[in-house]
Design a protein around this motif. Structure first.
Motif, mmCIF file in Angstrom:
data_model
loop_
_atom_site.group_PDB
_atom_site.id
_atom_site.type_symbol
_atom_site.label_atom_id
_atom_site.label_comp_id
_atom_site.label_asym_id
_atom_site.label_seq_id
_atom_site.Cartn_x
_atom_site.Cartn_y
_atom_site.Cartn_z
ATOM 1 N N ARG A 20 -25.129 -13.149 -19.137
ATOM 2 C CA ARG A 20 -26.399 -13.892 -19.207
ATOM 3 C C ARG A 20 -26.548 -14.883 -18.054
ATOM 4 N NH1 ARG A 20 -29.192 -15.509 -24.117
ATOM 5 N NH2 ARG A 20 -29.886 -13.485 -24.824
ATOM 6 N N SER A 21 -25.437 -15.451 -17.580
ATOM 7 C CA SER A 21 -25.524 -16.415 -16.482
ATOM 8 C C SER A 21 -25.466 -15.727 -15.118
ATOM 9 C CB SER A 21 -24.399 -17.442 -16.592
ATOM 10 O OG SER A 21 -23.154 -16.821 -16.377
ATOM 11 N N LYS A 22 -25.487 -14.416 -15.110
ATOM 12 C CA LYS A 22 -25.483 -13.604 -13.883
ATOM 13 C C LYS A 22 -24.198 -13.760 -13.068
ATOM 14 C CE LYS A 22 -29.873 -12.430 -14.395
ATOM 15 N NZ LYS A 22 -30.183 -11.410 -15.306
ATOM 16 N N ASN A 23 -23.112 -14.220 -13.713
ATOM 17 C CA ASN A 23 -21.823 -14.284 -13.027
ATOM 18 C C ASN A 23 -21.182 -12.906 -12.935
ATOM 19 O OD1 ASN A 23 -21.842 -16.996 -12.507
ATOM 20 N ND2 ASN A 23 -20.726 -17.539 -14.369
ATOM 21 N N ILE A 24 -21.581 -12.017 -13.820
ATOM 22 C CA ILE A 24 -21.078 -10.647 -13.808
ATOM 23 C C ILE A 24 -22.238 -9.734 -14.185
ATOM 24 C CG2 ILE A 24 -20.262 -10.690 -16.189
ATOM 25 C CD1 ILE A 24 -17.910 -8.976 -15.335
ATOM 26 N N LYS A 25 -22.346 -8.649 -13.482
ATOM 27 C CA LYS A 25 -23.421 -7.694 -13.748
ATOM 28 C C LYS A 25 -23.014 -6.762 -14.885
ATOM 29 C CE LYS A 25 -25.897 -8.908 -10.149
ATOM 30 N NZ LYS A 25 -26.909 -9.875 -10.293
ATOM 31 N N ALA A 26 -23.957 -5.998 -15.384
ATOM 32 C CA ALA A 26 -23.694 -5.107 -16.515
ATOM 33 C C ALA A 26 -22.686 -4.015 -16.160
ATOM 34 C CB ALA A 26 -24.990 -4.485 -17.008
ATOM 35 N N GLY A 27 -22.742 -3.484 -14.938
ATOM 36 C CA GLY A 27 -21.811 -2.420 -14.528
ATOM 37 C C GLY A 27 -20.353 -2.844 -14.603
ATOM 38 N N PRO A 28 -19.974 -3.950 -13.926
ATOM 39 C CA PRO A 28 -18.582 -4.398 -14.035
ATOM 40 C C PRO A 28 -18.182 -4.784 -15.459
ATOM 41 C CG PRO A 28 -19.608 -5.391 -12.131
ATOM 42 C CD PRO A 28 -20.692 -4.677 -12.884
ATOM 43 N N ALA A 29 -19.133 -5.275 -16.245
ATOM 44 C CA ALA A 29 -18.823 -5.621 -17.636
ATOM 45 C C ALA A 29 -18.467 -4.364 -18.428
ATOM 46 C CB ALA A 29 -19.994 -6.344 -18.278
ATOM 47 N N ILE A 30 -19.209 -3.298 -18.212
ATOM 48 C CA ILE A 30 -18.925 -2.037 -18.905
ATOM 49 C C ILE A 30 -17.569 -1.492 -18.475
ATOM 50 C CG2 ILE A 30 -19.651 0.372 -19.116
ATOM 51 C CD1 ILE A 30 -22.552 -0.687 -19.034
ATOM 52 N N VAL A 31 -17.270 -1.607 -17.189
ATOM 53 C CA VAL A 31 -15.959 -1.165 -16.693
ATOM 54 C C VAL A 31 -14.845 -1.981 -17.343
ATOM 55 C CG1 VAL A 31 -14.483 -1.040 -14.649
ATOM 56 C CG2 VAL A 31 -16.845 -0.261 -14.520
ATOM 57 N N ALA A 32 -15.040 -3.298 -17.470
ATOM 58 C CA ALA A 32 -14.030 -4.151 -18.099
ATOM 59 C C ALA A 32 -13.837 -3.779 -19.564
ATOM 60 C CB ALA A 32 -14.433 -5.621 -17.981
ATOM 61 N N ILE A 33 -14.917 -3.500 -20.265
ATOM 62 C CA ILE A 33 -14.833 -3.110 -21.671
ATOM 63 C C ILE A 33 -14.101 -1.780 -21.809
ATOM 64 C CG2 ILE A 33 -16.206 -2.356 -23.651
ATOM 65 C CD1 ILE A 33 -18.302 -4.457 -22.743
ATOM 66 N N LEU A 34 -14.456 -0.806 -20.978
ATOM 67 C CA LEU A 34 -13.793 0.492 -21.046
ATOM 68 C C LEU A 34 -12.318 0.397 -20.674
ATOM 69 C CD1 LEU A 34 -16.541 2.827 -19.573
ATOM 70 C CD2 LEU A 34 -15.783 2.664 -21.948
ATOM 71 N N PHE A 35 -11.992 -0.446 -19.682
ATOM 72 C CA PHE A 35 -10.597 -0.649 -19.309
ATOM 73 C C PHE A 35 -9.806 -1.187 -20.498
ATOM 74 C CE2 PHE A 35 -7.297 -3.595 -17.803
ATOM 75 C CZ PHE A 35 -6.452 -2.682 -17.195
ATOM 76 N N GLY A 36 -10.349 -2.189 -21.176
ATOM 77 C CA GLY A 36 -9.678 -2.739 -22.352
ATOM 78 C C GLY A 36 -9.535 -1.720 -23.456
ATOM 79 N N PHE A 37 -10.570 -0.916 -23.658
ATOM 80 C CA PHE A 37 -10.532 0.108 -24.700
ATOM 81 C C PHE A 37 -9.445 1.136 -24.417
ATOM 82 C CE2 PHE A 37 -11.989 4.220 -26.363
ATOM 83 C CZ PHE A 37 -12.087 3.901 -27.708
ATOM 84 N N PHE A 38 -9.382 1.619 -23.194
ATOM 85 C CA PHE A 38 -8.378 2.624 -22.865
ATOM 86 C C PHE A 38 -6.980 2.025 -22.746
ATOM 87 C CE2 PHE A 38 -12.169 4.985 -21.362
ATOM 88 C CZ PHE A 38 -12.031 6.061 -22.212
ATOM 89 N N LEU A 39 -6.875 0.769 -22.335
ATOM 90 C CA LEU A 39 -5.574 0.104 -22.284
ATOM 91 C C LEU A 39 -4.996 -0.033 -23.681
ATOM 92 C CD1 LEU A 39 -3.478 -1.323 -20.515
ATOM 93 C CD2 LEU A 39 -4.731 -3.440 -20.903
ATOM 94 N N ALA A 40 -5.855 -0.240 -24.669
ATOM 95 C CA ALA A 40 -5.390 -0.387 -26.048
ATOM 96 C C ALA A 40 -4.780 0.901 -26.583
ATOM 97 C CB ALA A 40 -6.539 -0.824 -26.939
ATOM 98 N N SER A 41 -5.110 2.032 -25.996
ATOM 99 C CA SER A 41 -4.569 3.302 -26.487
ATOM 100 C C SER A 41 -3.335 3.755 -25.706
ATOM 101 C CB SER A 41 -5.644 4.384 -26.435
ATOM 102 O OG SER A 41 -6.019 4.649 -25.102
ATOM 103 N N THR A 42 -2.858 2.955 -24.768
ATOM 104 C CA THR A 42 -1.668 3.321 -24.000
ATOM 105 C C THR A 42 -0.411 2.794 -24.675
ATOM 106 O OG1 THR A 42 -1.681 1.333 -22.628
ATOM 107 C CG2 THR A 42 -2.974 3.211 -21.841
ATOM 108 N N GLY A 43 0.708 3.119 -24.093
ATOM 109 C CA GLY A 43 1.985 2.630 -24.597
ATOM 110 C C GLY A 43 2.211 1.155 -24.321
ATOM 111 N N MET A 44 1.404 0.573 -23.462
ATOM 112 C CA MET A 44 1.541 -0.853 -23.142
ATOM 113 C C MET A 44 0.936 -1.753 -24.222
ATOM 114 S SD MET A 44 0.722 -1.066 -19.080
ATOM 115 C CE MET A 44 0.718 -2.829 -19.164
#
Length: 64
Positions: A20-44
């Protein structure tokens, strides 16, 4: 469970504020969300969970 739910809620709020404060755009936010989602399914995931739990216990143990 309560710690991870609280962490997810806190990170979601931070992400929404950043978008909302335009510090991050929607594209990088979606990438961050997907990274967290897929990281949660790894052995780490268990190691990360243990680290965050021990960090929360350490912060909780600090006396002022």
């Amino acid at each position: 469970m309560a710690i991870s739910l609280s962490a997810v809620l806190l990170l979601a709020i931070i992400l929404v504020v950043m978008i909302r404060s335009k510090n991050i755009k929607a594209g990088p936010a979606i990438v961050a969300i997907l990274f967290g989602f897929f990281l949660a399914s790894t052995g780490m995931a268990p190691s990360i969970n243990r680290f965050l739990s021990s960090l929360a216990q350490t912060i909780n143990g600090i006396k002022f």
